[in-house]
Design an enzyme around this catalytic site. Structure first.
Site, PDB file in Angstrom:
ATOM      1  N   ASP A 159       0.817  -1.214   0.000  1.00 53.95           N
ATOM      2  CA  ASP A 159       0.000   0.000   0.000  1.00 53.95           C
ATOM      3  C   ASP A 159       0.850   1.262   0.000  1.00 53.95           C
ATOM      4  O   ASP A 159       2.062   1.205   0.187  1.00 53.95           O
ATOM      5  CB  ASP A 159      -0.967  -0.003   1.200  1.00 53.95           C
ATOM      6  CG  ASP A 159      -0.286  -0.421   2.508  1.00 53.95           C
ATOM      7  OD1 ASP A 159       0.950  -0.451   2.557  1.00 53.95           O
ATOM      8  OD2 ASP A 159      -1.002  -0.699   3.480  1.00 53.95           O
ATOM      9  N   ASN A 207      -7.468  -2.837  14.423  1.00 62.57           N
ATOM     10  CA  ASN A 207      -8.875  -3.127  14.091  1.00 62.57           C
ATOM     11  C   ASN A 207      -9.009  -4.311  13.133  1.00 62.57           C
ATOM     12  O   ASN A 207     -10.080  -4.559  12.590  1.00 62.57           O
ATOM     13  CB  ASN A 207      -9.567  -1.888  13.504  1.00 62.57           C
ATOM     14  CG  ASN A 207      -8.919  -1.416  12.201  1.00 62.57           C
ATOM     15  OD1 ASN A 207      -7.974  -2.032  11.711  1.00 62.57           O
ATOM     16  ND2 ASN A 207      -9.418  -0.331  11.647  1.00 62.57           N
TER      17      ASN A 207
HETATM   18  C1  GLP Z   1      -0.509   0.318   8.549  1.00 63.96           C
HETATM   19  C2  GLP Z   1      -0.143  -0.524   7.333  1.00 63.96           C
HETATM   20  C3  GLP Z   1      -0.357  -2.001   7.579  1.00 63.96           C
HETATM   21  C4  GLP Z   1       0.293  -2.409   8.877  1.00 63.96           C
HETATM   22  C5  GLP Z   1      -0.299  -1.597  10.016  1.00 63.96           C
HETATM   23  C6  GLP Z   1       0.264  -1.982  11.370  1.00 63.96           C
HETATM   24  O1  GLP Z   1      -1.848   0.514   8.664  1.00 63.96           O
HETATM   25  N1  GLP Z   1      -0.876  -0.140   6.179  1.00 63.96           N
HETATM   26  O2  GLP Z   1       0.158  -2.752   6.499  1.00 63.96           O
HETATM   27  O3  GLP Z   1       0.089  -3.766   9.096  1.00 63.96           O
HETATM   28  O4  GLP Z   1      -0.013  -0.226   9.762  1.00 63.96           O
HETATM   29  O5  GLP Z   1       1.444  -1.279  11.658  1.00 63.96           O
HETATM   30  P1  GLP Z   1       2.390  -1.590  12.878  1.00 63.96           P
HETATM   31  O6  GLP Z   1       3.207  -2.777  12.472  1.00 63.96           O
HETATM   32  O7  GLP Z   1       3.240  -0.362  13.026  1.00 63.96           O
HETATM   33  O8  GLP Z   1       1.542  -1.845  14.048  1.00 63.96           O
END
Ligand code: GLP
Length: 249
Positions: A67, A136
């Protein structure tokens, strides 16, 4: 679905890096799906170490990121392009033309999304997709109630996700409202999935993902029906599971 519970963040990162390194050694021209966020940082660190110390060769590897924020220039220090370069691509021998990240600055976002899907197909599909999870239950930026068959498209970020990600921006109003994301269907087409999660903040999402019914309310639950999915979590993220019988070391 293989559930692996390790003691901490470092050990799950080492495990994931070993899986990715094995994939590259077995298929030097493999296609990797990559994720951003704090969780996979240790995976990239370990892959860089394996590249430098053991000669892991990325010269034929192609990558597709999950993304990218919309309307955030590539050189913004919170763009996923910037993140991937800083924490991974600048330290390995991957060819710049083998790196694919959705272009969140594209004039025509719809065409960009179609182009991204086509590029994945042309590359022969994703062999191994690394995934994090939002608190979430989102995967990539497929927020709750995303279609489980969705393809790459623009999504509006939920308030919760924007708040979770606000720690990286100067203020909440700087957090982008939209992102281009691979769809749930795009992710499910990958031949193997590794979903990583650590810490208390992810424990509820992991419980639903592993033990709950499959529902668009928690998009990550779809991985239950993937033929080669590994859920790789630390003990804290596993703490709400009721069916995990054995804690592996
Ligand atoms: C963002 C990304 C996700 C990722 C999420 C969790 O929303 N688009 O791909 O899994 O963050 O991030 P973290 O690993 O910092 O908790």
């Amino acid at each position: 679905m293989l559930l692996i519970i390790r003691k901490d963040h470092r050990s799950i990162c080492l495990y994931a890096a070993q899986q990715i390194a094995a994939e590259i050694r077995q298929k030097p021209h493999c296609v990797l799906g990559l994720a951003t966020g704090s969780t996979p940082l240790g995976v990239y660190r370990e892959l860089i170490r394996i590249h430098k110390k053991e000669g892991l060769d990325f010269s034929q590897v192609q990558t597709f990121n999950l993304d990218e924020y919309v309307n955030l220039p590539k050189d913004h220090n919170q763009s996923y392009y910037y993140f991937m370069k800083k924490y991974f691509f600048d330290h390995i021998n991957i060819h710049p033309f083998s790196i694919h990240i959705p272009d969140g600055m594209a004039e025509d976002i719809e065409t960009e999304c179609l182009r991204y899907e086509e590029q994945i197909l042309e590359a022969g599909g994703i062999d191994l997709q690394l995934l994090g999870i939002g608190s979430n239950g989102h995967i990539a930026f497929n927020e709750p109630f995303s279609s489980l068959g969705s393809r790459t498209r623009i999504k509006t970020l939920t308030e919760k996700t924007r708040r979770d990600n606000a720690r990286y921006f100067a203020s909440m109003k700087d957090v982008p409202k939209y992102a281009i994301t691979m769809g749930v269907g795009t992710i499910m087409d990958s031949r193997k999935l590794i979903l990583m999660a650590t810490g208390q903040r992810k424990a509820s999402a992991i419980k639903t993902t592993v033990e709950g019914p499959i529902t668009a309310r928690v998009p990550a639950t779809i991985v239950q029906i993937h033929p080669y999915a590994t859920i790789l979590i630390d003990r804290v993220a596993a703490s709400k599971l009721t069916q995990a019988l054995k804690i592996a070391e």
